[in-house]
Motif scaffolding. Structure first.
Motif, PDB file in Angstrom:
ATOM      1  N   GLY A   1       0.932  -1.351   0.379  1.00 43.19           N
ATOM      2  CA  GLY A   1      -0.145   0.208  -0.077  1.00 43.19           C
ATOM      3  C   GLY A   1       0.850   1.400  -0.230  1.00 43.19           C
ATOM      4  N   GLN A   2      -0.140   2.562  -0.148  1.00 41.80           N
ATOM      5  CA  GLN A   2       0.922   4.161  -0.044  1.00 41.80           C
ATOM      6  C   GLN A   2       1.579   3.530   1.043  1.00 41.80           C
ATOM      7  N   TYR A   3       0.887   2.928   2.085  1.00 42.77           N
ATOM      8  CA  TYR A   3       0.922   3.878   3.517  1.00 42.77           C
ATOM      9  C   TYR A   3       1.492   1.467   4.099  1.00 42.77           C
ATOM     10  N   GLN A   4       2.512   1.280   4.709  1.00 44.51           N
ATOM     11  CA  GLN A   4       2.753   0.507   4.760  1.00 44.51           C
ATOM     12  C   GLN A   4       2.677   0.234   6.294  1.00 44.51           C
ATOM     13  N   ILE A   5       1.962  -0.212   7.313  1.00 43.99           N
ATOM     14  CA  ILE A   5       2.109   0.063   8.753  1.00 43.99           C
ATOM     15  C   ILE A   5       3.064  -0.969   9.098  1.00 43.99           C
TER      16      ILE A   5
ATOM     17  N   LYS B   1      -4.077   1.847  -1.083  1.00 49.15           N
ATOM     18  CA  LYS B   1      -4.056   2.327   0.260  1.00 49.15           C
ATOM     19  C   LYS B   1      -3.224   2.448   1.901  1.00 49.15           C
ATOM     20  N   PHE B   2      -3.428   0.883   2.351  1.00 47.62           N
ATOM     21  CA  PHE B   2      -2.916   0.190   3.359  1.00 47.62           C
ATOM     22  C   PHE B   2      -2.047  -0.956   2.643  1.00 47.62           C
ATOM     23  N   SER B   3      -1.303  -1.407   3.699  1.00 47.01           N
ATOM     24  CA  SER B   3      -0.402  -2.833   4.390  1.00 47.01           C
ATOM     25  C   SER B   3      -0.155  -2.749   5.225  1.00 47.01           C
ATOM     26  N   LEU B   4      -0.737  -3.832   5.797  1.00 45.28           N
ATOM     27  CA  LEU B   4      -0.252  -4.510   7.345  1.00 45.28           C
ATOM     28  C   LEU B   4       0.587  -5.606   7.176  1.00 45.28           C
ATOM     29  N   GLU B   5       1.265  -5.525   8.209  1.00 45.71           N
ATOM     30  CA  GLU B   5       2.241  -6.036   9.059  1.00 45.71           C
ATOM     31  C   GLU B   5       2.786  -6.353  10.040  1.00 45.71           C
ATOM     32  N   ALA B   6       2.732  -7.737  10.882  1.00 46.60           N
ATOM     33  CA  ALA B   6       3.059  -7.763  12.247  1.00 46.60           C
ATOM     34  C   ALA B   6       4.392  -7.697  11.978  1.00 46.60           C
ATOM     35  N   THR B   7       5.802  -7.330  12.759  1.00 46.88           N
ATOM     36  CA  THR B   7       6.916  -7.567  12.160  1.00 46.88           C
ATOM     37  C   THR B   7       8.145  -7.507  13.908  1.00 46.88           C
ATOM     38  N   ARG B   8       8.810  -8.298  13.581  1.00 47.74           N
ATOM     39  CA  ARG B   8       9.643  -8.273  15.312  1.00 47.74           C
ATOM     40  C   ARG B   8      10.301  -7.466  15.301  1.00 47.74           C
TER      41      ARG B   8
ATOM     42  N   ASN C   1       4.838   4.138   7.157  1.00 46.39           N
ATOM     43  CA  ASN C   1       6.198   3.928   6.567  1.00 46.39           C
ATOM     44  C   ASN C   1       7.965   4.447   6.844  1.00 46.39           C
ATOM     45  N   GLU C   2       8.027   6.083   7.375  1.00 45.86           N
ATOM     46  CA  GLU C   2       9.277   6.132   8.228  1.00 45.86           C
ATOM     47  C   GLU C   2       8.428   6.533   9.222  1.00 45.86           C
ATOM     48  N   ASP C   3       7.339   7.029   9.237  1.00 44.97           N
ATOM     49  CA  ASP C   3       6.605   7.342  10.816  1.00 44.97           C
ATOM     50  C   ASP C   3       7.253   6.350  12.164  1.00 44.97           C
ATOM     51  N   VAL C   4       7.146   6.513  12.919  1.00 44.52           N
ATOM     52  CA  VAL C   4       7.238   6.075  13.978  1.00 44.52           C
ATOM     53  C   VAL C   4       6.202   6.532  15.379  1.00 44.52           C
ATOM     54  N   TYR C   5       5.832   5.651  15.432  1.00 45.88           N
ATOM     55  CA  TYR C   5       4.250   5.715  16.966  1.00 45.88           C
ATOM     56  C   TYR C   5       5.112   5.331  17.975  1.00 45.88           C
TER      57      TYR C   5
END
Length: 162
Positions: free
Chosen positions: A80-84, A120-127, A141-145
């Protein structure tokens, strides 16, 4: 969500890929650089692109598919445009990242490893992403919350929906 590869719409990209393959086809170990370039060109590596690479480089399609599915930097579906990315490392998980992931899935109606139908959005579970002091953490994307609570997710996503 199934994505259909459109040959007509991708004519220019196919031409670019063919140029990359022509430049690399007699190079030992050409597969990885060609796959990287193909993903840059198309944004993902659908079976149609893998088949083109297989035919041009004379590498079995099964080998290409094995490489593409083994390495996490390659993807079979468009991003997606925004990768979460939702961190599910130990610190984030203990501090509630599963509830955050569930809230994102519900809000966007998307599953982990998928992209919303509008692209618009992709969702991944990361380690672990190395921000344990900010746990729980998501990236868009590059934003961290960091130090998130599940109830804050909807407001964050609204910024990207606009």
């Amino acid at each position: 969500m199934a994505f259909k590869f459109d040959w007509k719409q991708n004519e220019e990209k196919i031409k670019q890929l063919k140029e990359v393959m022509e430049k690399n086809k007699n190079t030992k170990g050409a597969l990885m650089p060609v796959l990287h370039e193909a993903q840059k060109i198309f944004g993902y590596l659908p079976i149609e692109v893998q088949t083109l690479i297989s035919e041009e480089l004379k590498v079995p399609l099964s080998e290409i598919y094995g490489v593409v599915t083994f390495y996490s930097q390659f993807t079979l579906v468009p991003k997606g445009q925004y990768q979460i990315g939702v961190c599910l490392g130990t610190a984030c998980y203990v501090k509630g990242s599963q509830a955050i992931l569930d809230r994102i899935k519900e809000n966007l109606n998307v599953q982990v490893g998928s992209t919303t139908p509008d692209g618009k959005f992709s969702l991944e579970a990361t380690r672990c992403i190395g921000a344990c002091g900010l746990a729980p953490v998501i990236t868009i994307n590059e934003d961290v919350y960091g130090r998130l609570k599940a109830e804050e997710v909807d407001g964050i996503l609204e910024k990207y929906k606009g």
